[in-house]
Structures are given as structure tokens and as C-alpha cells.
Design a protein around this motif. Structure first.
Motif, PDB file in Angstrom:
ATOM      1  N   ASP A   1       0.836  -1.205   0.000  1.00  0.00           N
ATOM      2  CA  ASP A   1       0.000   0.000   0.000  1.00  0.00           C
ATOM      3  C   ASP A   1       0.869   1.252   0.000  1.00  0.00           C
ATOM      4  O   ASP A   1       0.541   2.248  -0.623  1.00  0.00           O
ATOM      5  CB  ASP A   1      -0.839   0.028   1.287  1.00  0.00           C
ATOM      6  N   VAL A   2       1.939   1.186   0.764  1.00  0.00           N
ATOM      7  CA  VAL A   2       2.835   2.333   0.881  1.00  0.00           C
ATOM      8  C   VAL A   2       4.262   1.863   0.601  1.00  0.00           C
ATOM      9  O   VAL A   2       4.682   0.828   1.102  1.00  0.00           O
ATOM     10  CB  VAL A   2       2.769   2.957   2.297  1.00  0.00           C
TER      11      VAL A   2
ATOM     12  N   LEU B   1       6.775   7.299  -1.399  1.00  0.00           N
ATOM     13  CA  LEU B   1       7.646   8.336  -0.822  1.00  0.00           C
ATOM     14  C   LEU B   1       9.052   8.158  -1.388  1.00  0.00           C
ATOM     15  O   LEU B   1       9.693   7.141  -1.132  1.00  0.00           O
ATOM     16  CB  LEU B   1       7.685   8.199   0.701  1.00  0.00           C
TER      17      LEU B   1
ATOM     18  N   ILE C   1       5.118  11.586  -2.935  1.00  0.00           N
ATOM     19  CA  ILE C   1       5.778  12.649  -2.169  1.00  0.00           C
ATOM     20  C   ILE C   1       7.278  12.472  -2.380  1.00  0.00           C
ATOM     21  O   ILE C   1       7.806  11.388  -2.149  1.00  0.00           O
ATOM     22  CB  ILE C   1       5.420  12.574  -0.673  1.00  0.00           C
TER      23      ILE C   1
ATOM     24  N   ALA D   1       5.559  14.203  -8.914  1.00  0.00           N
ATOM     25  CA  ALA D   1       5.158  14.157  -7.499  1.00  0.00           C
ATOM     26  C   ALA D   1       3.984  15.094  -7.258  1.00  0.00           C
ATOM     27  O   ALA D   1       3.832  16.105  -7.932  1.00  0.00           O
ATOM     28  CB  ALA D   1       6.333  14.545  -6.613  1.00  0.00           C
ATOM     29  N   HIS D   2       3.123  14.729  -6.308  1.00  0.00           N
ATOM     30  CA  HIS D   2       2.038  15.618  -5.905  1.00  0.00           C
ATOM     31  C   HIS D   2       2.537  16.628  -4.881  1.00  0.00           C
ATOM     32  O   HIS D   2       2.146  17.774  -4.882  1.00  0.00           O
ATOM     33  CB  HIS D   2       0.884  14.804  -5.337  1.00  0.00           C
ATOM     34  N   TYR D   3       3.404  16.139  -3.997  1.00  0.00           N
ATOM     35  CA  TYR D   3       4.009  17.019  -2.999  1.00  0.00           C
ATOM     36  C   TYR D   3       5.513  16.832  -3.043  1.00  0.00           C
ATOM     37  O   TYR D   3       5.997  15.736  -3.317  1.00  0.00           O
ATOM     38  CB  TYR D   3       3.479  16.698  -1.599  1.00  0.00           C
ATOM     39  N   GLY D   4       6.240  17.931  -2.768  1.00  0.00           N
ATOM     40  CA  GLY D   4       7.689  17.825  -2.814  1.00  0.00           C
ATOM     41  C   GLY D   4       8.336  18.640  -1.714  1.00  0.00           C
ATOM     42  O   GLY D   4       7.718  19.543  -1.146  1.00  0.00           O
ATOM     43  N   THR D   5       9.581  18.286  -1.449  1.00  0.00           N
ATOM     44  CA  THR D   5      10.362  19.074  -0.498  1.00  0.00           C
ATOM     45  C   THR D   5      11.834  19.004  -0.893  1.00  0.00           C
ATOM     46  O   THR D   5      12.304  17.957  -1.343  1.00  0.00           O
ATOM     47  CB  THR D   5      10.190  18.591   0.954  1.00  0.00           C
TER      48      THR D   5
ATOM     49  N   ARG E   1      -0.715   3.135  -2.885  1.00  0.00           N
ATOM     50  CA  ARG E   1      -1.565   4.274  -2.510  1.00  0.00           C
ATOM     51  C   ARG E   1      -0.679   5.472  -2.169  1.00  0.00           C
ATOM     52  O   ARG E   1      -1.108   6.613  -2.344  1.00  0.00           O
ATOM     53  CB  ARG E   1      -2.467   3.891  -1.347  1.00  0.00           C
ATOM     54  N   ALA E   2       0.546   5.219  -1.717  1.00  0.00           N
ATOM     55  CA  ALA E   2       1.491   6.325  -1.503  1.00  0.00           C
ATOM     56  C   ALA E   2       2.913   5.872  -1.799  1.00  0.00           C
ATOM     57  O   ALA E   2       3.299   4.754  -1.452  1.00  0.00           O
ATOM     58  CB  ALA E   2       1.390   6.846  -0.067  1.00  0.00           C
TER      59      ALA E   2
ATOM     60  N   LEU F   1       6.245   3.163   9.311  1.00  0.00           N
ATOM     61  CA  LEU F   1       5.055   3.405   8.497  1.00  0.00           C
ATOM     62  C   LEU F   1       4.317   2.115   8.153  1.00  0.00           C
ATOM     63  O   LEU F   1       3.234   2.148   7.590  1.00  0.00           O
ATOM     64  CB  LEU F   1       5.465   4.060   7.178  1.00  0.00           C
TER      65      LEU F   1
ATOM     66  N   LEU G   1      -0.525   8.683  -4.637  1.00  0.00           N
ATOM     67  CA  LEU G   1       0.048   9.862  -3.988  1.00  0.00           C
ATOM     68  C   LEU G   1       1.571   9.727  -4.047  1.00  0.00           C
ATOM     69  O   LEU G   1       2.114   8.709  -3.629  1.00  0.00           O
ATOM     70  CB  LEU G   1      -0.404   9.933  -2.518  1.00  0.00           C
TER      71      LEU G   1
END
Ligand SMILES: Cc1cc2nc3c(=O)[nH]c(=O)nc-3n(C[C@H](O)[C@H](O)[C@H](O)COP(=O)(O)OP(=O)(O)OC[C@H]3O[C@@H](n4cnc5c(N)ncnc54)[C@H](O)[C@@H]3O)c2cc1C
Lengths: 314, 254
Positions: free
Chosen positions: A198-199, A258, A279, A293-297, A255-256, A223, A277
Motif C-alpha cells: 500500500d505504501v 515516498l 511525495i 510528485a504531488h508534494y515535494g520538499t 496508494r502512496a 510506516l 500519492l
């Protein structure tokens, strides 16, 4: 175009080329013809093409680069197509550039878009690890494009009318092929199935060393996620091959997802861009991973990963 | 066995890519050039083959490539027996393959090992082009080369983790995806020593006609239509936001 197949089934990349080949053929005022090499009867899976050019010979029993090259060079000389489409994976990487020389045709590698403009095929190619696009024309009376997987929608099996099959006699050159296929090796099963997770916590070359894999492993534990990686990490033996995401690894859709210290080269994106998702953590703000990516840093992974683990365990 | 390893430098992708004002290429003025990572793998695999089968590893580069001197000295420091700098410049794999083929016709090799691709070989990959020009068998996306008697057996990879073993008669051209072990490292002191000793040979090569490549209309950065939303703050603040994003989807345990 060339049909790639194994075990009697055409590959996903071939199904992605089918619709595009028909569209381009329309634009150029011609028809889409598919070369099928070897003993397979694939016409039923190649709906949408007008013709199957089928050639069989003992040297074509499996994929042998030299044999495929002799066969295709013969078909190209005989049929003089305007454009040859290949996948930009192993088979296309072997054959495209070789035929560009043998058939004396301009070639566009890493194509992600193809169109006909004013009667000329135009390709958009992804270069510099996804940091640049090049728009190129294939002028003249011939050209070759190798297409990146996932660029075009795959024709579902069984669509379109079945093509007419033309049996092409093999050229004598095939008798002289000296490269031998010794054995086919199926993928080994891993301790963890990253395609079922899932992750995924995924780590790239940015981690720098095998010892530091530990910090991402701890995060994955916190996680309840599986640990996956980009190619350099598995090539270096920092994680097993079965954890590799991408073109020559596994295609995942968690689902995610990273990503830590992964630049987002096209070959990596091929394997994970459909995650629900994404990240990404990468210190380089211009890294292509941020395009999917949907979110980044741009935090340093050596600060962020422990901070995440601490929060989750806290 | 004489093993020739063509090496090429490419822009270091850690840096921002700038485009030329006419939009037809990349501006290389401020870029750093490094050895293509697949060529580095190829050199390692060539050194492993020599260690197993004996012979000579010759690293070759074009003198028109930025930083190629450094790359060739480093190759010697890693264990290459010789390094050759071929006169000429190549803006495409097609032109490069013509120059290298001319050199190899004069200085034949039993095995030619190079990277499966580079990040800028827009007009096709070097190994198959070189093989086609020399009339040799070839295989790419290779992750191991075992020397045999007048042949090599290579492992060739496909998508999804499938692979196969091919036996190619020599001479042959191999495009390496990854060596059997991580490329070895040469300490700076060793590279300095090699540089002080000199020892790169220069060679001329008459390529003749290379043939036509594609016509580049423009080069540009990909449109950032689906650009990631950047999380602001220090590592701790970012960690908090990521945990929230995951928790909102029910992906955090407990
Ligand atoms: C035929 C073929 C098949 C391939 N198949 C695959 C495949 O299946 N899977 C795959 O992944 N690749 C594959 N590749 C390789 C691919 O082209 C890239 O080389 C690879 O994906 C790069 O991996 P990476 O992003 O981990 O490394 P790099 O591109 O080196 O990126 C490392 C990133 O880490 C960042 N970084 C460094 N330090 C930090 C830090 N402290 N904190 C945060 N970020 C940091 C850097 O900015 C950089 O962007 C294939 C290539 C070929 C030719």
C-alpha cells in the motif's frame, strides 16, 4: 513497427505502439504494418494494423539481436517504409541505432510524442535524464523512432479488425547468425512483493552508502511500508534487485510512494508514475521527480527521514 | 584479449540546464562535465573481464569532449592498460560512431565495451551504431560479461526483471547497463600520479561520411504542468505535513 512478444503474447509496449502507428500512417497517407518475427501467431492481438509481415526461421525462435537485425534490415529494404517504430527498451535499444546505420535513416531516440506535420514525422524526445525535451524532425524518405514506454495508450487486446498476414521468406543472412540464445531467466521472487504494498518508501542514490539504508528502513518500519529503490541502489547491492522500481525493475501502483534522493529519470518514472500519492524529497529543486510528485520538499533526506520516523514512533 | 572501452562525458545533471538563446540546444558554457555513468559501468566490467581472461583494456575518448583528459587519466588510475585520445569532435552518436569505427578499423579490438546509453544520445546509442559500422554482433542492456573461448556470454536484461544469456562470437560490441560490481574508485593521489606520468596516446581518425541524423527544431525544459506542491518549512515542519497527508488517507498505523 516491430511486435515484441514472449510466450505467445505481445508486450505492453507493442500495444502502445499499435494505435500510434495507425494514426501516423493515416497522417502520412499509408498503412500500419507490423513485423512479427519467429513462430508466434500474433495477428489476433494486433488489431488496428493493416498488415502483419510474418517471418519465421530457426534463428528467430527467441530474441537474438543479430537475427532480428538481419530480419528487419531485410524487411526495411524490401518494404521501404516511411517510418519504423520500436520500443525504447532492450529490443529497441539494440536494433534502432544499428538499423539507423544499416538502413541509413535518421533516428529519434527516447520519443514520448510523435506527430505528422506537413507530411514530416516529428518526435519529441526526452533527454538529459528528463531535464530537457528535444523536438526533432525526421526528414527525407525514411526515419526511425524508439518510443518510451507509457507514452501512448495501449490498444486493449482484441480491438480493431485483424490484419492481413503476409508471410515473408527469410533472407539467407539468417543462416549465418552466430549469436546464440543460451537461456531465458525469469525474475526471482523477492522476500517482499513491492507491487502489493500500500505504501512504499523508496530510496535513491542520494542516500550515498549502504550503511545509511538503515535510516530509510527504520522509516519504512515505522510506516508499515515496504522499502523499494531506484536502480543504482540495487546495482550497488545496497538492496536486493527485487526491490527495484522502474523500466527494468517492477511497475508499482501503491496508494502512496515516498521518494528520497531519487532524481526521477524517465526509466524510474516508468515504474511509479501511476502511484495515487507521490511525495518526493530531493535537495535539487529542478529534479524531474517533482514533475510527477504531488508534494515535494527540498529538505535534506538525512534531516527529513529521521524527523519522520521520530514523529511516527513518537 | 584486446578490450577497447569508448568513454564519453556528459553534463552533470545535478546542475540546472540552460538552453541556448536560439532554443536549438543546451548552453554548455557553465556546465560541469562528468563521465557518463553507463560508461563508468562499462569500464568496470571490462576490467573484470581482463582480470578473468587476461589481455589489455584500452580506454578511448574523443579530444573534443570536455574533461576527457581527466576521464582517461582516471581510467588508467583504475587499471586500464592504456588510454587513447582520438582527434575529433562529435555532436551526435552517429558522428561519434563514425570516428570510433575508423579508429577501430586501424586498431582492431576483440571486444568493445561501452555504456548502453548516455543521457544525451538523442539520435541513438553508440554501441549498436559502432557494431553496424564494423559489421559485428552486439547486445545492449548487459549486466555481466563472461569471457569464453573466442566468445563472450552476456546477461541481457528486459523489462520486469526478465533476462537472458546470449553467447556472442568475438569480436563483438557490448552496451553495458551495470557491471557485476559497483565501479571501483581511484584515489585522487593515484590520479595525480598518473597525470604527472602522462601516457595518453593521441590518435587520428578519418571518419568519412557519418550520415544524416534528425533535424533538431528546438530544445526546451519540460512544461511544469503537474508540478509538485512544495512543502514549506524546516525538516521537522515538512515531516509533520507529510504525516498529515498520509494520515488523511488512512495510511498511518495506530
Ligand atoms: C535500459 C535502462 C533501464 C533502466 N531501468 C531502471 C529502473 O528500472 N529503475 C531505475 O530507477 N532506474 C533505471 N535506469 C537508470 C536510470 O536511467 C537512472 O540512472 C536512475 O533511475 C537514477 O537513480 P537515482 O535517481 O537514484 O540517482 P540519481 O539520478 O543520481 O539521483 C540522485 C538524487 O538524489 C538527490 N540527493 C542527493 N543527496 C540528497 C540528500 N541528502 N537529500 C535529498 N536528495 C538528495 C540528488 O539531487 C539527485 O537528484 C535504467 C536505465 C537504463 C538505460
Amino acid at each position: 513497427m516491430l511486435a515484441e512478444h514472449s510466450g505467445g503474447t505481445v508486450s505492453d509496449s507493442t500495444r502502445e505502439l499499435l494505435g500510434k502507428a495507425a494514426e501516423l500512417a493515416g497522417g502520412l497517407g499509408g498503412t500500419a504494418q507490423v513485423a512479427v518475427l519467429g513462430p508466434a501467431d500474433l495477428a489476433g492481438q494486433l488489431g488496428g494494423a493493416a498488415t502483419v509481415l510474418w517471418m519465421d526461421h530457426p534463428a528467430l525462435a527467441g530474441y537474438v539481436p543479430q537475427a532480428y537485425e538481419v530480419a528487419l534490415a531485410h524487411l526495411l529494404a524490401e518494404r521501404s517504409p516511411r517510418l519504423l517504430l520500436l520500443s525504447n527498451a532492450t529490443v529497441g535499444l539494440d536494433l534502432g541505432a544499428a538499423l539507423a546505420v544499416l538502413w541509413d535513416a535518421p533516428m529519434a531516440a527516447y520519443a514520448t510524442r510523435l506527430a505528422v506535420e506537413d507530411g514530416v514525422p516529428v518526435a519529441t524526445c526526452q533527454v538529459l535524464g528528463g531535464k530537457a525535451l528535444a523536438e526533432v524532425e525526421l526528414p527525407g524518405d525514411r526515419g526511425i523512432a524508439t518510443v518510451v514506454a507509457g507514452s501512448f495508450p495501449a490498444s486493449p487486446p482484441g480491438t480493431g479488425t485483424a490484419p492481413e498476414v503476409v508471410a515473408v521468406p527469410p533472407p539467407p543472412g539468417l543462416d549465418g547468425v552466430a549469436t546464440r540464445l543460451r537461456r531465458v531467466i525469469e525474475p526471482e521472487a523477492g522476500d517482499v512483493d513491492i507491487t502489493a504494498a500500500d505504501v512504499l518508501v523508496s530510496v535513491g542514490r542520494g542516500i550515498g552508502s549502504k550503511d545509511d539504508i538503515e535510516i530509510v528502513a527504520e522509516l519504512a518500519d515505522a510506516l508499515g511500508a515496504a522499502l523499494s529503490a531506484s536502480r543504482p541502489v540495487t546495482d550497488n547491492g545496497w538492496l536486493p534487485k527485487t526491490r527495484q522500481v522502474g523500466k527494468s525493475g517492477l511497475k508499482v501502483k501503491p496508494r502512496a510512494y515516498l521518494a528520497f534522493g531519487i532524481s526521477g529519470a524517465p526509466e524510474h518514472l516508468e515504474g511509479m508514475r501511476d502511484a495515487e500519492l507521490i511525495i518526493a524529497c530531493n535537495t535539487d529543486a529542478s529534479a524531474p521527480i517533482f514533475d510527477v510528485a504531488h508534494y515535494g520538499t527540498t529538505a535534506d533526506l538525512f534531516d527529513l527521514v529521521p524527523a519522520l520516523t521520530e514523529r511516527l514512533n513518537g | 584479449m584486446r578490450i577497447v572501452v569508448p568513454l564519453k562525458t556528459v553534463p552533470d545533471l545535478v546542475e540546472e540546464i540552460e538552453f541556448t538563446p536560439d532554443g536549438a540546444g543546451i548552453d554548455t558554457e557553465y556546465l560541469t562535465f562528468v563521465l557518463s555513468e553507463w560508461d563508468d559501468q562499462a569500464l568496470e566490467e571490462a576490467l573484470l573481464v581482463r582480470e578473468a581472461a587476461g589481455g589489455q583494456v584500452v580506454a578511448v575518448g574523443l579530444d573534443g569532449d570536455p574533461e576527457i583528459g581527466q576521464v582517461l587519466y582516471t581510467a588508467i588510475a583504475k587499471g586500464a592498460d592504456a588510454a587513447v585520445r582520438i582527434a575529433g569532435q562529435a555532436g551526435s552518436a552517429r558522428a561519434r560512431s563514425a570516428l570510433l569505427a575508423a579508429y577501430l578499423r586501424r586498431n582492431p579490438a576483440d571486444l568493445i565495451v561501452t555504456g548502453v546509453q548516455t543521457v544525451d544520445d538523442l539520435d541513438g546509442q553508440l554501441a549498436p551504431m559502432l557494431a553496424a559500422r564494423l559489421g559485428l554482433p552486439h547486445a545492449g542492456v548487459v549486466t555481466g560479461v563472461e569471457p569464453g573461448d573466442g566468445s563472450v556470454t552476456v546477461r541481457q536484461e528486459f523489462s520486469g526483471g526478465r533476462s537472458q544469456e546470449l553467447e556472442l562470437p568475438l569480436p563483438a560490441v557490448i552496451g553495458v547497463q551495470a557491471a557485476r560490481q559497483a565501479p571501483r574508485y581511484a584515489p585522487i593521489s593515484k590520479i595525480r600520479q598518473v597525470m604527472a606520468a602522462g601516457g595518453i596516446e593521441d590518435a587520428a581518425a578519418d571518419a568519412g561520411e557519418a550520415g544524416e541524423g534528425p533535424l533538431v527544431r528546438r530544445m526546451y525544459a519540460p512544461e511544469r504542468t503537474t508540478r509538485a506542491q512544495m512543502l514549506e518549512g524546516g525538516a521537522d515542519a515538512v515531516a509533520g505535513q507529510i504525516v498529515e497527508l498520509l494520515a488523511a488517507r488512512g495510511l498511518v498505523k495506530g
